[in-house]
Write an enzyme that holds these catalytic residues in place. Structure first.
Site, PDB file in Angstrom:
ATOM      1  N   LYS A  86      -2.778  -6.799  -8.219  1.00  0.00           N
ATOM      2  CA  LYS A  86      -2.935  -6.561  -9.670  1.00  0.00           C
ATOM      3  C   LYS A  86      -1.612  -6.092 -10.275  1.00  0.00           C
ATOM      4  O   LYS A  86      -1.177  -6.589 -11.322  1.00  0.00           O
ATOM      5  CB  LYS A  86      -4.019  -5.490  -9.900  1.00  0.00           C
ATOM      6  CG  LYS A  86      -4.085  -4.985 -11.334  1.00  0.00           C
ATOM      7  CD  LYS A  86      -4.812  -3.653 -11.447  1.00  0.00           C
ATOM      8  CE  LYS A  86      -4.082  -2.509 -10.819  1.00  0.00           C
ATOM      9  NZ  LYS A  86      -3.936  -1.277 -11.562  1.00  0.00           N
ATOM     10  N   LYS A 119       6.409   1.651 -14.096  1.00  0.00           N
ATOM     11  CA  LYS A 119       5.476   1.497 -12.968  1.00  0.00           C
ATOM     12  C   LYS A 119       5.561   0.080 -12.385  1.00  0.00           C
ATOM     13  O   LYS A 119       5.498  -0.104 -11.164  1.00  0.00           O
ATOM     14  CB  LYS A 119       4.048   1.802 -13.444  1.00  0.00           C
ATOM     15  CG  LYS A 119       2.969   1.627 -12.408  1.00  0.00           C
ATOM     16  CD  LYS A 119       2.999   2.652 -11.278  1.00  0.00           C
ATOM     17  CE  LYS A 119       1.965   2.290 -10.225  1.00  0.00           C
ATOM     18  NZ  LYS A 119       1.786   3.290  -9.190  1.00  0.00           N
TER      19      LYS A 119
HETATM   20  P1  NAP Z   1     -10.977   3.735  -8.488  1.00  0.00           P
HETATM   21  O1  NAP Z   1     -11.170   4.631  -7.298  1.00  0.00           O
HETATM   22  O2  NAP Z   1     -11.583   2.376  -8.488  1.00  0.00           O
HETATM   23  O3  NAP Z   1     -11.498   4.570  -9.769  1.00  0.00           O
HETATM   24  C1  NAP Z   1     -11.726   4.011 -11.012  1.00  0.00           C
HETATM   25  C2  NAP Z   1     -12.817   4.831 -11.710  1.00  0.00           C
HETATM   26  O4  NAP Z   1     -13.004   4.316 -13.026  1.00  0.00           O
HETATM   27  C3  NAP Z   1     -14.170   4.741 -10.996  1.00  0.00           C
HETATM   28  O5  NAP Z   1     -14.695   6.059 -10.857  1.00  0.00           O
HETATM   29  C4  NAP Z   1     -15.011   3.907 -11.948  1.00  0.00           C
HETATM   30  O6  NAP Z   1     -16.380   4.247 -11.955  1.00  0.00           O
HETATM   31  C5  NAP Z   1     -14.397   4.271 -13.276  1.00  0.00           C
HETATM   32  N1  NAP Z   1     -14.685   3.261 -14.306  1.00  0.00           N
HETATM   33  C6  NAP Z   1     -14.455   1.931 -14.241  1.00  0.00           C
HETATM   34  N2  NAP Z   1     -14.853   1.342 -15.379  1.00  0.00           N
HETATM   35  C7  NAP Z   1     -15.361   2.320 -16.175  1.00  0.00           C
HETATM   36  C8  NAP Z   1     -15.946   2.341 -17.464  1.00  0.00           C
HETATM   37  N3  NAP Z   1     -16.097   1.218 -18.164  1.00  0.00           N
HETATM   38  N4  NAP Z   1     -16.345   3.530 -17.982  1.00  0.00           N
HETATM   39  C9  NAP Z   1     -16.204   4.676 -17.267  1.00  0.00           C
HETATM   40  N5  NAP Z   1     -15.658   4.722 -16.023  1.00  0.00           N
HETATM   41  C10 NAP Z   1     -15.243   3.549 -15.490  1.00  0.00           C
HETATM   42  O7  NAP Z   1      -9.421   3.513  -8.776  1.00  0.00           O
HETATM   43  P2  NAP Z   1      -8.194   4.513  -8.453  1.00  0.00           P
HETATM   44  O8  NAP Z   1      -7.666   4.235  -7.086  1.00  0.00           O
HETATM   45  O9  NAP Z   1      -8.549   5.909  -8.861  1.00  0.00           O
HETATM   46  O10 NAP Z   1      -7.088   3.900  -9.456  1.00  0.00           O
HETATM   47  C11 NAP Z   1      -7.095   4.145 -10.844  1.00  0.00           C
HETATM   48  C12 NAP Z   1      -5.781   3.631 -11.426  1.00  0.00           C
HETATM   49  O11 NAP Z   1      -4.687   4.334 -10.829  1.00  0.00           O
HETATM   50  C13 NAP Z   1      -5.520   2.129 -11.165  1.00  0.00           C
HETATM   51  O12 NAP Z   1      -4.920   1.553 -12.295  1.00  0.00           O
HETATM   52  C14 NAP Z   1      -4.556   2.153  -9.976  1.00  0.00           C
HETATM   53  O13 NAP Z   1      -3.726   0.996  -9.933  1.00  0.00           O
HETATM   54  C15 NAP Z   1      -3.762   3.411 -10.261  1.00  0.00           C
HETATM   55  N6  NAP Z   1      -3.151   4.046  -9.073  1.00  0.00           N
HETATM   56  C16 NAP Z   1      -3.858   4.173  -7.926  1.00  0.00           C
HETATM   57  C17 NAP Z   1      -3.248   4.758  -6.808  1.00  0.00           C
HETATM   58  C18 NAP Z   1      -4.006   4.914  -5.499  1.00  0.00           C
HETATM   59  O14 NAP Z   1      -3.368   5.230  -4.498  1.00  0.00           O
HETATM   60  N7  NAP Z   1      -5.313   4.716  -5.473  1.00  0.00           N
HETATM   61  C19 NAP Z   1      -1.929   5.228  -6.890  1.00  0.00           C
HETATM   62  C20 NAP Z   1      -1.243   5.105  -8.106  1.00  0.00           C
HETATM   63  C21 NAP Z   1      -1.864   4.517  -9.190  1.00  0.00           C
HETATM   64  P3  NAP Z   1     -17.437   3.715 -10.844  1.00  0.00           P
HETATM   65  O15 NAP Z   1     -17.675   4.891  -9.961  1.00  0.00           O
HETATM   66  O16 NAP Z   1     -18.651   3.322 -11.620  1.00  0.00           O
HETATM   67  O17 NAP Z   1     -16.786   2.535 -10.145  1.00  0.00           O
END
Ligand code: NAP
Length: 290
Positions: free
Chosen positions: A240, A172
């Site tokens: 990040k 990744k």
């Molecule tokens: P996101 O929308 O910020 O979702 C993260 C989730 O984790 C939120 O629902 C958050 O809850 C929850 N969370 C955070 N801390 C927590 C804890 N201590 N206990 C329980 N739940 C917790 O992020 P995302 O875009 O889905 O990305 C997730 C990962 O995938 C990242 O590492 C990112 O780099 C990777 N990724 C993302 C994409 C993209 O296009 N977005 C593509 C490929 C890979 P809250 O609702 O309370 O904030």
């Protein structure tokens, strides 16, 4: 009888991924820091849990989809974490994008409990998560990968076993290096066209048929021409991921000169307050430079 899956982290990516597991018929135990997405999944047939420990004690395979390395460390190894509830023979799969070095450390802790860990970060964005067409790159033991393959197939299409623990996260990091540097290249080329008095839309069209063709020239080239920087993949997440790549380079002695440069540029972009924009907004930085 399908294995019960625990899912923690129901954000932009996690919620549609968990939904696809439910659609594929897996019993699912869901947990998230904020509760609204848990309720949505319960309405689709999931069971609710209130801590990572509880998820682990009720599941055969536990998946996390969390923002960054400290979040995964907290949820996996912290108080009330997965490690406190996991049963021998269970599998923990982290699908977040985090440090390969931290991944190996976490995997070691699970091994001590008689459980296995896979790192399985994804590429393909929110659309790939919704359509179950994610690319999934997997590190860990191959026999554990084979056991979990049907689970991955419910969320993705191009699923590749890479190698030992951490290998998925290294892959990744490689992906994110190519993405970020290519965004820089496309931005420079389209800006040059514009400043040279040549129509950048026609330049993009011409280049899409040749050796410089790429999905970034296609999709982000269009965003740049339209100055449409609504996310998509946020610039702060790109930063990040470049930090993870640089840390990995430092730990392994791989020189990453272009990654260093583009990391610095994304740092500036985020410091200027544009971290919530799409990563293609790097173009703005070039356009505004003297
Ligand atoms: P996101 O929308 O910020 O979702 C993260 C989730 O984790 C939120 O629902 C958050 O809850 C929850 N969370 C955070 N801390 C927590 C804890 N201590 N206990 C329980 N739940 C917790 O992020 P995302 O875009 O889905 O990305 C997730 C990962 O995938 C990242 O590492 C990112 O780099 C990777 N990724 C993302 C994409 C993209 O296009 N977005 C593509 C490929 C890979 P809250 O609702 O309370 O904030």
């Amino acid at each position: 009888m399908k294995e019960t899956i625990g899912f923690i982290g129901l954000g932009i990516m996690g919620k549609p991924m968990a939904t696809n597991l439910l659609k594929a018929g897996y019993p699912l135990v869901a947990h998230n820091r904020s509760r609204a997405p848990v309720k949505e999944l319960v309405a689709l047939g999931a069971q609710e849990a209130f801590s990572p420990q509880e998820v682990a004690s009720r599941s055969d395979v536990i998946i996390t989809m969390l923002p960054d390395t400290p979040d995964v460390e907290l949820v996996a190894l912290g108080e009330g974490g997965i490690i406190e509830g996991i049963r021998p023979g269970s599998v923990y799969i982290d699908m977040s994008t985090i440090s390969p070095v931290a991944t190996r450390r976490i995997a070691e802790e699970f091994r001590k409990k008689g459980a296995e860990m896979l790192d399985a970060p994804v590429s393909g964005g929110q659309v790939g998560a919704i359509n179950a067409t994610l690319s999934i790159m997997v590190g860990g033991k191959e026999e554990v990968f084979r056991r979990c393959l049907p689970i991955f197939q419910a969320m993705g299409k191009n699923i590749v076993y890479i190698g030992e623990s951490g290998a998925g996260q290294v892959t990744k990091a490689c992906n994110q290096i190519i993405v970020a540097i290519t965004i820089g290249a496309v931005s420079e080329a389209l800006l040059l066209a514009e400043r040279a008095g040549v129509d950048p839309a026609r330049v993009r069209e011409a280049l899409l048929g040749g050796f410089a063709q790429s999905r970034i020239l296609d999709l982000h080239g269009k965003r740049i021409l339209e100055r449409n920087f609504a996310p998509g993949f946020k610039a702060r997440l790109q930063l990040k991921d470049l930090r993870i790549a640089l840390e990995t380079g430092e730990a392994t002695g791989a020189p990453l000169p272009l990654t260093n440069l583009v990391h610095e540029q994304f740092s500036t972009l985020v410091a200027k307050g544009d971290g919530e924009l799409d990563h293609s907004a790097l173009f703005k930085l070039y356009e505004e430079a003297k």
